[in-house]
Motif scaffolding. Structure first.
Motif, PDB file in Angstrom:
ATOM      1  N   LYS A  98       0.865  -1.177   0.000  1.00 54.16           N
ATOM      2  CA  LYS A  98       0.000   0.000   0.000  1.00 54.16           C
ATOM      3  C   LYS A  98       0.902   1.228   0.000  1.00 54.16           C
ATOM      4  O   LYS A  98       1.758   1.363   0.874  1.00 54.16           O
ATOM      5  CB  LYS A  98      -0.911   0.026   1.232  1.00 54.16           C
ATOM      6  CG  LYS A  98      -1.968  -1.047   1.231  1.00 54.16           C
ATOM      7  CD  LYS A  98      -2.894  -0.896   2.432  1.00 54.16           C
ATOM      8  CE  LYS A  98      -3.988  -1.954   2.390  1.00 54.16           C
ATOM      9  NZ  LYS A  98      -4.983  -1.751   3.457  1.00 54.16           N
ATOM     10  N   VAL A  99       0.709   2.101  -0.983  1.00 57.19           N
ATOM     11  CA  VAL A  99       1.489   3.333  -1.074  1.00 57.19           C
ATOM     12  C   VAL A  99       0.583   4.494  -0.688  1.00 57.19           C
ATOM     13  O   VAL A  99      -0.443   4.730  -1.324  1.00 57.19           O
ATOM     14  CB  VAL A  99       2.054   3.545  -2.503  1.00 57.19           C
ATOM     15  CG1 VAL A  99       2.820   4.851  -2.575  1.00 57.19           C
ATOM     16  CG2 VAL A  99       2.938   2.370  -2.904  1.00 57.19           C
ATOM     17  N   TYR A 100       0.978   5.189   0.374  1.00 55.35           N
ATOM     18  CA  TYR A 100       0.224   6.330   0.886  1.00 55.35           C
ATOM     19  C   TYR A 100       1.008   7.605   0.587  1.00 55.35           C
ATOM     20  O   TYR A 100       2.108   7.568   0.067  1.00 55.35           O
ATOM     21  CB  TYR A 100       0.046   6.226   2.399  1.00 55.35           C
ATOM     22  CG  TYR A 100      -0.638   4.983   2.867  1.00 55.35           C
ATOM     23  CD1 TYR A 100      -2.015   4.887   2.842  1.00 55.35           C
ATOM     24  CD2 TYR A 100       0.091   3.912   3.355  1.00 55.35           C
ATOM     25  CE1 TYR A 100      -2.661   3.743   3.298  1.00 55.35           C
ATOM     26  CE2 TYR A 100      -0.541   2.767   3.813  1.00 55.35           C
ATOM     27  CZ  TYR A 100      -1.910   2.686   3.780  1.00 55.35           C
ATOM     28  OH  TYR A 100      -2.540   1.565   4.231  1.00 55.35           O
ATOM     29  N   GLY A 101       0.443   8.725   0.978  1.00 60.17           N
ATOM     30  CA  GLY A 101       1.170   9.981   0.879  1.00 60.17           C
ATOM     31  C   GLY A 101       1.255  10.484  -0.539  1.00 60.17           C
ATOM     32  O   GLY A 101       0.440  10.158  -1.396  1.00 60.17           O
ATOM     33  N   ASP A 102       2.278  11.271  -0.774  1.00 59.50           N
ATOM     34  CA  ASP A 102       2.390  12.008  -2.019  1.00 59.50           C
ATOM     35  C   ASP A 102       3.404  11.441  -2.995  1.00 59.50           C
ATOM     36  O   ASP A 102       3.333  11.702  -4.184  1.00 59.50           O
ATOM     37  CB  ASP A 102       2.805  13.455  -1.712  1.00 59.50           C
ATOM     38  CG  ASP A 102       1.835  14.133  -0.766  1.00 59.50           C
ATOM     39  OD1 ASP A 102       0.620  13.936  -0.932  1.00 59.50           O
ATOM     40  OD2 ASP A 102       2.299  14.850   0.124  1.00 59.50           O
ATOM     41  N   GLY A 103       4.391  10.737  -2.499  1.00 66.14           N
ATOM     42  CA  GLY A 103       5.514  10.346  -3.343  1.00 66.14           C
ATOM     43  C   GLY A 103       5.384   8.978  -3.960  1.00 66.14           C
ATOM     44  O   GLY A 103       4.568   8.153  -3.565  1.00 66.14           O
ATOM     45  N   ALA A 104       6.232   8.726  -4.943  1.00 64.19           N
ATOM     46  CA  ALA A 104       6.321   7.428  -5.614  1.00 64.19           C
ATOM     47  C   ALA A 104       7.595   6.718  -5.128  1.00 64.19           C
ATOM     48  O   ALA A 104       8.510   7.341  -4.602  1.00 64.19           O
ATOM     49  CB  ALA A 104       6.355   7.622  -7.119  1.00 64.19           C
ATOM     50  N   TRP A 105       7.636   5.421  -5.343  1.00 64.70           N
ATOM     51  CA  TRP A 105       8.738   4.580  -4.877  1.00 64.70           C
ATOM     52  C   TRP A 105       9.256   3.700  -6.015  1.00 64.70           C
ATOM     53  O   TRP A 105       8.515   3.368  -6.934  1.00 64.70           O
ATOM     54  CB  TRP A 105       8.267   3.667  -3.753  1.00 64.70           C
ATOM     55  CG  TRP A 105       7.811   4.383  -2.531  1.00 64.70           C
ATOM     56  CD1 TRP A 105       6.591   4.978  -2.327  1.00 64.70           C
ATOM     57  CD2 TRP A 105       8.552   4.597  -1.337  1.00 64.70           C
ATOM     58  NE1 TRP A 105       6.539   5.526  -1.076  1.00 64.70           N
ATOM     59  CE2 TRP A 105       7.720   5.311  -0.442  1.00 64.70           C
ATOM     60  CE3 TRP A 105       9.840   4.246  -0.931  1.00 64.70           C
ATOM     61  CZ2 TRP A 105       8.144   5.685   0.831  1.00 64.70           C
ATOM     62  CZ3 TRP A 105      10.251   4.607   0.343  1.00 64.70           C
ATOM     63  CH2 TRP A 105       9.416   5.323   1.205  1.00 64.70           C
ATOM     64  N   VAL A 106      10.520   3.279  -5.888  1.00 63.90           N
ATOM     65  CA  VAL A 106      11.104   2.296  -6.798  1.00 63.90           C
ATOM     66  C   VAL A 106      11.509   1.089  -5.962  1.00 63.90           C
ATOM     67  O   VAL A 106      12.239   1.225  -4.979  1.00 63.90           O
ATOM     68  CB  VAL A 106      12.357   2.832  -7.521  1.00 63.90           C
ATOM     69  CG1 VAL A 106      12.853   1.813  -8.541  1.00 63.90           C
ATOM     70  CG2 VAL A 106      12.084   4.155  -8.186  1.00 63.90           C
ATOM     71  N   MET A 107      11.015  -0.092  -6.346  1.00 66.26           N
ATOM     72  CA  MET A 107      11.392  -1.335  -5.678  1.00 66.26           C
ATOM     73  C   MET A 107      12.342  -2.097  -6.603  1.00 66.26           C
ATOM     74  O   MET A 107      12.123  -2.151  -7.813  1.00 66.26           O
ATOM     75  CB  MET A 107      10.149  -2.172  -5.373  1.00 66.26           C
ATOM     76  CG  MET A 107       9.173  -1.454  -4.469  1.00 66.26           C
ATOM     77  SD  MET A 107       7.847  -2.476  -3.764  1.00 66.26           S
ATOM     78  CE  MET A 107       7.265  -3.412  -5.152  1.00 66.26           C
TER      79      MET A 107
END
Length: 148
Positions: A98-107
Protein backbone atom coordinates in the motif's frame (compact mmCIF):
# COMPACT_ATOMS: atom_id res chain seq x y z
CA UNK A 1 11.12 5.25 -32.57
CA UNK A 2 11.84 2.31 -30.29
CA UNK A 3 15.64 2.45 -30.02
CA UNK A 4 17.17 5.06 -27.76
CA UNK A 5 20.83 5.62 -27.01
CA UNK A 6 20.79 8.84 -24.99
CA UNK A 7 18.26 10.83 -22.97
CA UNK A 8 18.15 14.16 -21.17
CA UNK A 9 15.46 14.66 -18.53
CA UNK A 10 15.01 18.33 -17.81
CA UNK A 11 12.20 18.18 -15.24
CA UNK A 12 10.25 15.59 -13.34
CA UNK A 13 10.65 11.85 -13.14
CA UNK A 14 9.60 9.35 -15.80
CA UNK A 15 8.98 5.63 -15.95
CA UNK A 16 9.97 4.04 -19.25
CA UNK A 17 9.22 0.54 -20.51
CA UNK A 18 11.01 -1.61 -23.05
CA UNK A 19 7.68 -2.49 -24.74
CA UNK A 20 4.78 -0.39 -26.06
CA UNK A 21 1.63 0.21 -24.01
CA UNK A 22 3.56 0.53 -20.71
CA UNK A 23 4.56 -3.13 -20.62
CA UNK A 24 7.81 -4.96 -20.01
CA UNK A 25 10.85 -4.02 -17.99
CA UNK A 26 10.58 -0.66 -16.22
CA UNK A 27 13.26 2.03 -15.93
CA UNK A 28 13.14 5.22 -13.92
CA UNK A 29 14.60 8.40 -15.34
CA UNK A 30 14.99 11.36 -13.03
CA UNK A 31 16.42 14.80 -13.82
CA UNK A 32 19.80 14.42 -15.49
CA UNK A 33 21.62 13.13 -18.55
CA UNK A 34 21.90 9.52 -19.63
CA UNK A 35 24.53 9.33 -22.43
CA UNK A 36 24.04 5.59 -23.03
CA UNK A 37 21.33 3.07 -22.21
CA UNK A 38 23.42 1.31 -19.52
CA UNK A 39 23.16 4.49 -17.39
CA UNK A 40 19.45 3.93 -16.84
CA UNK A 41 19.99 0.25 -15.97
CA UNK A 42 18.79 -1.06 -19.33
CA UNK A 43 19.99 -4.30 -20.93
CA UNK A 44 19.51 -2.96 -24.45
CA UNK A 45 18.56 0.22 -26.31
CA UNK A 46 14.86 -0.65 -26.75
CA UNK A 47 12.31 1.75 -25.34
CA UNK A 48 8.68 1.24 -26.23
CA UNK A 49 6.81 3.74 -24.04
CA UNK A 50 7.26 6.38 -21.32
CA UNK A 51 5.04 8.33 -18.96
CA UNK A 52 5.59 10.86 -16.17
CA UNK A 53 5.51 9.63 -12.61
CA UNK A 54 2.70 11.26 -10.67
CA UNK A 55 4.15 13.20 -7.78
CA UNK A 56 1.86 15.08 -5.45
CA UNK A 57 4.26 16.45 -2.85
CA UNK A 58 6.93 15.31 -0.46
CA UNK A 59 5.16 12.96 1.97
CA UNK A 60 6.37 9.35 1.58
CA UNK A 61 4.85 6.32 3.29
CA UNK A 62 4.22 2.72 2.32
CA UNK A 63 3.21 -0.56 3.96
CA UNK A 64 4.83 -3.78 2.77
CA UNK A 65 3.17 -7.17 3.25
CA UNK A 66 4.72 -10.60 2.91
CA UNK A 67 1.45 -12.19 1.77
CA UNK A 68 -1.08 -11.30 -0.98
CA UNK A 69 -4.10 -9.09 -0.27
CA UNK A 70 -2.40 -7.14 2.53
CA UNK A 71 -1.95 -10.07 4.91
CA UNK A 72 0.99 -11.55 6.75
CA UNK A 73 3.87 -9.68 8.31
CA UNK A 74 3.71 -5.93 7.65
CA UNK A 75 6.44 -3.27 7.72
CA UNK A 76 6.00 0.47 7.22
CA UNK A 77 8.60 2.55 5.33
CA UNK A 78 8.99 6.31 5.14
CA UNK A 79 12.54 6.40 3.81
CA UNK A 80 14.93 4.56 1.51
CA UNK A 81 15.90 0.99 2.42
CA UNK A 82 19.01 -0.52 0.76
CA UNK A 83 18.37 -3.99 2.25
CA UNK A 84 14.76 -4.89 3.02
CA UNK A 85 15.53 -7.77 5.38
CA UNK A 86 17.07 -5.25 7.80
CA UNK A 87 13.52 -3.94 8.47
CA UNK A 88 12.30 -7.20 9.97
CA UNK A 89 10.77 -8.70 6.84
CA UNK A 90 11.82 -12.34 7.13
CA UNK A 91 11.76 -13.18 3.42
CA UNK A 92 12.89 -11.57 0.16
CA UNK A 93 9.26 -11.62 -0.93
CA UNK A 94 6.70 -8.83 -0.98
CA UNK A 95 3.32 -9.97 -2.17
CA UNK A 96 1.30 -6.79 -1.58
CA UNK A 97 1.98 -3.10 -0.98
CA UNK A 98 0.00 0.00 0.00
CA UNK A 99 1.49 3.33 -1.07
CA UNK A 100 0.22 6.33 0.89
CA UNK A 101 1.17 9.98 0.88
CA UNK A 102 2.39 12.01 -2.02
CA UNK A 103 5.51 10.35 -3.34
CA UNK A 104 6.32 7.43 -5.61
CA UNK A 105 8.74 4.58 -4.88
CA UNK A 106 11.10 2.30 -6.80
CA UNK A 107 11.39 -1.34 -5.68
CA UNK A 108 14.42 -3.39 -6.77
CA UNK A 109 14.93 -7.15 -6.97
CA UNK A 110 18.45 -6.89 -5.51
CA UNK A 111 19.98 -5.11 -2.49
CA UNK A 112 21.49 -1.63 -2.83
CA UNK A 113 19.04 -0.48 -5.52
CA UNK A 114 20.17 -2.87 -8.23
CA UNK A 115 18.49 -5.26 -10.60
CA UNK A 116 15.05 -5.15 -12.16
CA UNK A 117 12.98 -2.25 -10.89
CA UNK A 118 9.30 -1.51 -10.38
CA UNK A 119 7.82 1.96 -9.92
CA UNK A 120 4.84 2.28 -7.56
CA UNK A 121 2.71 5.38 -7.26
CA UNK A 122 0.00 6.05 -4.66
CA UNK A 123 -2.42 3.13 -4.49
CA UNK A 124 -2.98 -0.43 -3.31
CA UNK A 125 -1.24 -3.38 -4.96
CA UNK A 126 -2.80 -6.64 -3.73
CA UNK A 127 -0.37 -8.84 -5.66
CA UNK A 128 3.12 -8.50 -7.17
CA UNK A 129 1.50 -8.98 -10.59
CA UNK A 130 -0.25 -5.62 -10.14
CA UNK A 131 3.14 -3.85 -10.35
CA UNK A 132 4.01 -6.05 -13.35
CA UNK A 133 6.54 -8.25 -11.57
CA UNK A 134 7.22 -11.83 -12.58
CA UNK A 135 7.85 -12.83 -8.97
CA UNK A 136 7.59 -11.27 -5.48
CA UNK A 137 11.36 -10.95 -4.90
CA UNK A 138 12.13 -7.43 -3.66
CA UNK A 139 15.28 -6.60 -1.68
CA UNK A 140 15.62 -2.79 -1.72
CA UNK A 141 13.34 0.25 -2.03
CA UNK A 142 13.95 3.96 -2.53
CA UNK A 143 11.87 7.12 -2.91
CA UNK A 144 11.55 8.84 -6.27
CA UNK A 145 12.87 12.34 -5.77
CA UNK A 146 11.23 14.71 -8.20
CA UNK A 147 13.21 17.82 -9.15
CA UNK A 148 10.93 20.40 -10.78
Amino acid sequence: MNRVNSIRVETGAWVCFDHPDFKGQQYILEKGEYPEFQRWNAHNDHMGSCKPIKMHGEQYRMELFEEPNFTGQCVELCDDCPFLQSTGISQNCLNSVKVYGDGAWVMYEEPNYRGRMYILERGNYGSFMEWQAENPNIQSIRKVVNYF
